[in-house]
Motif scaffolding. Structure first.
Motif, mmCIF file in Angstrom:
data_model
loop_
_atom_site.group_PDB
_atom_site.id
_atom_site.type_symbol
_atom_site.label_atom_id
_atom_site.label_comp_id
_atom_site.label_asym_id
_atom_site.label_seq_id
_atom_site.Cartn_x
_atom_site.Cartn_y
_atom_site.Cartn_z
ATOM 1 N N ASP A 25 0.851 -1.193 0.000
ATOM 2 C CA ASP A 25 0.000 0.000 0.000
ATOM 3 C C ASP A 25 0.887 1.244 0.000
ATOM 4 O O ASP A 25 1.655 1.475 0.935
ATOM 5 C CB ASP A 25 -0.911 0.016 1.230
ATOM 6 C CG ASP A 25 -1.954 -1.090 1.184
ATOM 7 O OD1 ASP A 25 -2.378 -1.449 0.074
ATOM 8 O OD2 ASP A 25 -2.336 -1.596 2.263
ATOM 9 N N GLY A 26 0.776 2.019 -1.051
ATOM 10 C CA GLY A 26 1.579 3.233 -1.147
ATOM 11 C C GLY A 26 0.844 4.280 -1.948
ATOM 12 O O GLY A 26 -0.352 4.150 -2.240
ATOM 13 N N ARG A 27 1.567 5.314 -2.324
ATOM 14 C CA ARG A 27 0.988 6.394 -3.111
ATOM 15 C C ARG A 27 1.830 6.622 -4.358
ATOM 16 O O ARG A 27 3.057 6.507 -4.348
ATOM 17 C CB ARG A 27 0.933 7.697 -2.289
ATOM 18 C CG ARG A 27 0.107 7.620 -1.022
ATOM 19 C CD ARG A 27 -1.367 7.406 -1.298
ATOM 20 N NE ARG A 27 -1.961 8.452 -2.129
ATOM 21 C CZ ARG A 27 -3.239 8.470 -2.498
ATOM 22 N NH1 ARG A 27 -4.063 7.474 -2.121
ATOM 23 N NH2 ARG A 27 -3.710 9.445 -3.253
ATOM 24 N N VAL A 28 1.111 6.962 -5.450
ATOM 25 C CA VAL A 28 1.754 7.232 -6.727
ATOM 26 C C VAL A 28 1.877 8.748 -6.892
ATOM 27 O O VAL A 28 0.866 9.463 -6.839
ATOM 28 C CB VAL A 28 0.935 6.646 -7.892
ATOM 29 C CG1 VAL A 28 1.612 6.940 -9.224
ATOM 30 C CG2 VAL A 28 0.739 5.141 -7.702
ATOM 31 N N TRP A 29 3.086 9.205 -7.101
ATOM 32 C CA TRP A 29 3.355 10.629 -7.298
ATOM 33 C C TRP A 29 3.793 10.839 -8.745
ATOM 34 O O TRP A 29 4.747 10.207 -9.220
ATOM 35 C CB TRP A 29 4.452 11.122 -6.354
ATOM 36 C CG TRP A 29 4.047 11.137 -4.903
ATOM 37 C CD1 TRP A 29 3.810 10.075 -4.086
ATOM 38 C CD2 TRP A 29 3.823 12.301 -4.102
ATOM 39 N NE1 TRP A 29 3.451 10.478 -2.831
ATOM 40 C CE2 TRP A 29 3.456 11.851 -2.798
ATOM 41 C CE3 TRP A 29 3.905 13.664 -4.337
ATOM 42 C CZ2 TRP A 29 3.166 12.726 -1.762
ATOM 43 C CZ3 TRP A 29 3.629 14.546 -3.296
ATOM 44 C CH2 TRP A 29 3.257 14.073 -2.033
ATOM 45 N N ILE A 30 3.071 11.717 -9.454
ATOM 46 C CA ILE A 30 3.391 12.018 -10.838
ATOM 47 C C ILE A 30 3.684 13.511 -10.958
ATOM 48 O O ILE A 30 2.859 14.347 -10.563
ATOM 49 C CB ILE A 30 2.235 11.630 -11.782
ATOM 50 C CG1 ILE A 30 1.973 10.122 -11.705
ATOM 51 C CG2 ILE A 30 2.540 12.047 -13.216
ATOM 52 C CD1 ILE A 30 0.843 9.648 -12.598
ATOM 53 N N ASN A 31 4.851 13.814 -11.485
ATOM 54 C CA ASN A 31 5.295 15.211 -11.625
ATOM 55 C C ASN A 31 5.147 15.978 -10.319
ATOM 56 O O ASN A 31 4.703 17.137 -10.285
ATOM 57 C CB ASN A 31 4.518 15.915 -12.743
ATOM 58 C CG ASN A 31 4.904 15.405 -14.121
ATOM 59 O OD1 ASN A 31 5.999 14.896 -14.327
ATOM 60 N ND2 ASN A 31 3.992 15.531 -15.074
ATOM 61 N N THR B 93 -1.471 3.035 -4.819
ATOM 62 C CA THR B 93 -0.964 1.910 -5.595
ATOM 63 C C THR B 93 -2.033 0.822 -5.696
ATOM 64 O O THR B 93 -2.960 0.750 -4.880
ATOM 65 C CB THR B 93 0.289 1.311 -4.936
ATOM 66 O OG1 THR B 93 -0.028 0.934 -3.592
ATOM 67 C CG2 THR B 93 1.436 2.299 -4.937
ATOM 68 N N ASN B 94 -1.919 0.005 -6.734
ATOM 69 C CA ASN B 94 -2.798 -1.145 -6.939
ATOM 70 C C ASN B 94 -4.260 -0.752 -7.117
ATOM 71 O O ASN B 94 -5.161 -1.571 -6.910
ATOM 72 C CB ASN B 94 -2.662 -2.146 -5.772
ATOM 73 C CG ASN B 94 -1.206 -2.431 -5.439
ATOM 74 O OD1 ASN B 94 -0.436 -2.801 -6.308
ATOM 75 N ND2 ASN B 94 -0.828 -2.223 -4.181
#
Length: 215
Positions: A44-50, A57-58
């Protein structure tokens, strides 16, 4: 080293995406899959874009990747794990050409395709197979590019012999499709008709390779 200086070992993640690769210039649901590198269990995590916290996640989220631009800088952060970078794999939209058959007793042995850009006349792909996929460049906004599709089929007919068949309908030899940069399926159908002359009893076989349309 004091008691408060105990080294912390961070976990390691492996990252992948669904779909893989991702098609450009199409808003779609994408998912960043994070797993524990040792156990394979989901993380379980977080997606960081720019630099922006975009999604978990997932879990699927909507995003548009644009042609002519590099994939956005993406990292995943999760408690107890070191930060991991993700490299997106991007592809142009796909033109799929698919051949169906309805005549029992016939066998499709091989299928050869040719995709030709118009009006340049440049051959851009020569794939093989009953179903073939070609990634094509995205045209400028509001423009439609014409591609000519050619198909040659090696068919074992009802007489047990090899027949070479090219497109017969609606245009002899070639099918025309309009490409706007969106995924497209061009459907073809091969049939064989058995005709018996009522007077002589002579049997003739007629092969038809039909372009059913694209959508």
């Amino acid at each position: 080293m004091t008691g408060s200086d105990v080294p912390v070992t961070m976990g390691k993640m492996t990252l992948s995406t669904d779909p893989d690769p991702v098609t450009v210039d199409s808003t779609q649901t994408v998912k960043v899959i994070a797993k524990n590198a040792a156990s394979g269990s989901l993380v379980d995590g977080r997606v960081w874009i720019n630099g922006q916290n975009v999604a978990a996640t997932n879990t699927g989220f909507s995003w548009t990747f644009h042609s002519g631009q590099p994939a956005p800088a993406t990292v995943v952060r999760a408690t107890g794990y070191g930060e991991e970078s993700l490299t997106w794999k991007l592809t142009n939209p796909i033109l799929t050409m698919k051949l169906g058959s309805t005549t029992a007793g016939t066998t499709v042995n091989s299928v050869d395709w040719k995709v030709v850009h118009q009006p340049s006349g440049t051959t851009v792909a020569t794939p093989k197979g009953i179903e073939a996929k070609v990634a094509l460049p995205v045209p400028p906004p509001s423009q439609v590019v014409t591609y000519d599709l050619y198909c040659t089929v090696d068919l074992t007919g009802l007489d047990g012999k090899h027949h070479t068949v090219s497109i017969t309908y609606p245009n002899a030899g070639v099918a025309h499709v309009g490409w706007s940069g969106k995924a497209l399926l061009a459907a073809f159908l091969i049939t064989e008709d058995r005709n018996v002359d009522p007077v002589t009893g002579t049997v003739t076989l007629t092969d038809n390779l039909i372009f059913q349309g694209a959508g």
